[in-house]
Design an enzyme around this catalytic site. Structure first.
Site, PDB file in Angstrom:
ATOM      1  N   SER A   1       0.849  -1.197   0.000  1.00  0.00           N
ATOM      2  CA  SER A   1       0.000   0.000   0.000  1.00  0.00           C
ATOM      3  C   SER A   1       0.888   1.252   0.000  1.00  0.00           C
ATOM      4  CB  SER A   1      -0.960  -0.011   1.195  1.00  0.00           C
ATOM      5  OG  SER A   1      -0.236  -0.011   2.408  1.00  0.00           O
TER       6      SER A   1
ATOM      7  N   LEU B   1       8.041   2.242   5.145  1.00  0.00           N
ATOM      8  CA  LEU B   1       9.053   1.200   5.236  1.00  0.00           C
ATOM      9  C   LEU B   1      10.273   1.521   4.372  1.00  0.00           C
ATOM     10  CD1 LEU B   1       6.799  -0.188   6.822  1.00  0.00           C
ATOM     11  CD2 LEU B   1       7.669  -2.333   5.930  1.00  0.00           C
TER      12      LEU B   1
ATOM     13  N   VAL C   1       1.101   4.373   1.544  1.00  0.00           N
ATOM     14  CA  VAL C   1       1.670   4.987   2.744  1.00  0.00           C
ATOM     15  C   VAL C   1       2.635   4.019   3.423  1.00  0.00           C
ATOM     16  CG1 VAL C   1       1.170   6.044   4.986  1.00  0.00           C
ATOM     17  CG2 VAL C   1      -0.323   6.514   3.045  1.00  0.00           C
ATOM     18  N   CYS C   2       2.276   2.745   3.473  1.00  0.00           N
ATOM     19  CA  CYS C   2       3.159   1.736   4.071  1.00  0.00           C
ATOM     20  C   CYS C   2       4.470   1.648   3.288  1.00  0.00           C
ATOM     21  CB  CYS C   2       2.479   0.371   4.114  1.00  0.00           C
ATOM     22  SG  CYS C   2       1.035   0.328   5.185  1.00  0.00           S
ATOM     23  N   HIS C   3       4.371   1.702   1.957  1.00  0.00           N
ATOM     24  CA  HIS C   3       5.580   1.683   1.136  1.00  0.00           C
ATOM     25  C   HIS C   3       6.497   2.837   1.502  1.00  0.00           C
ATOM     26  CE1 HIS C   3       8.019   2.892  -2.325  1.00  0.00           C
ATOM     27  NE2 HIS C   3       8.261   1.595  -2.384  1.00  0.00           N
TER      28      HIS C   3
END
Length: 151
Positions: free
Chosen positions: A42, A49, A44-46
């Site tokens: 996703s 991280l 924002v997660c990308h």
């Protein structure tokens, strides 16, 4: 249940993206940055991280371990880690679904995914700092650095 600063971090054993079990209590003697995120792949997660990979994890002292946790399967975690060159453990809280996120008080029960919760755990296994952001709001890595410096 919500884990608060000053409490012992709930122990867990989850498989990483390679199928290797990671037990929190096995990391005693090291500080841990435990990062819950909603879903692999996703946007924002990308971004989060990738920022951990590029601007945080590589500059940490050797006594600090980053662990990232989502409800994705181990296979999804592996595909994402390989694609993005994430070298820190991506832990699968897939089954029982969200059990560890629930133990830390960061499972969105309606959606079945983790909120953006981060816990800094000291070498004795005690939570020394935490932040929980809404699913759509990225976290500030500078806050992680400040929290680690204080532990």
């Amino acid at each position: 249940m919500t884990v608060e600063v000053g409490q012992r971090a709930p122990d867990f054993a989850l498989k990483d993206q390679h199928g290797v079990p990671v037990r929190l209590s096995d990391l005693r003697g090291r500080r841990v940055v435990l990062v819950f995120y909603p879903l692999s792949f996703s946007p924002v997660c990308h971004g989060e991280l990738a920022a951990i990979r590029d601007g945080f994890a590589g500059s940490l002292p050797e006594d600090v371990q980053v662990l990232a946790v989502s409800v994705d399967s181990m296979f999804s975690q592996r595909a994402w880690a390989d694609q993005e060159n994430f070298t820190f453990p991506l832990l699968s809280d897939f089954w029982p679904h969200g059990e560890v996120a629930r133990a830390y008080g960061v499972l969105d029960e309606d959606r079945g995914i983790a909120l953006r919760g981060t816990f800094v755990i000291d070498a004795e296994g005690v939570v020394r700092w935490k932040v929980v952001n809404p699913i759509g709001s990225a976290r500030d890595l500078d806050e992680y650095r400040k929290a680690l410096a204080a532990v």
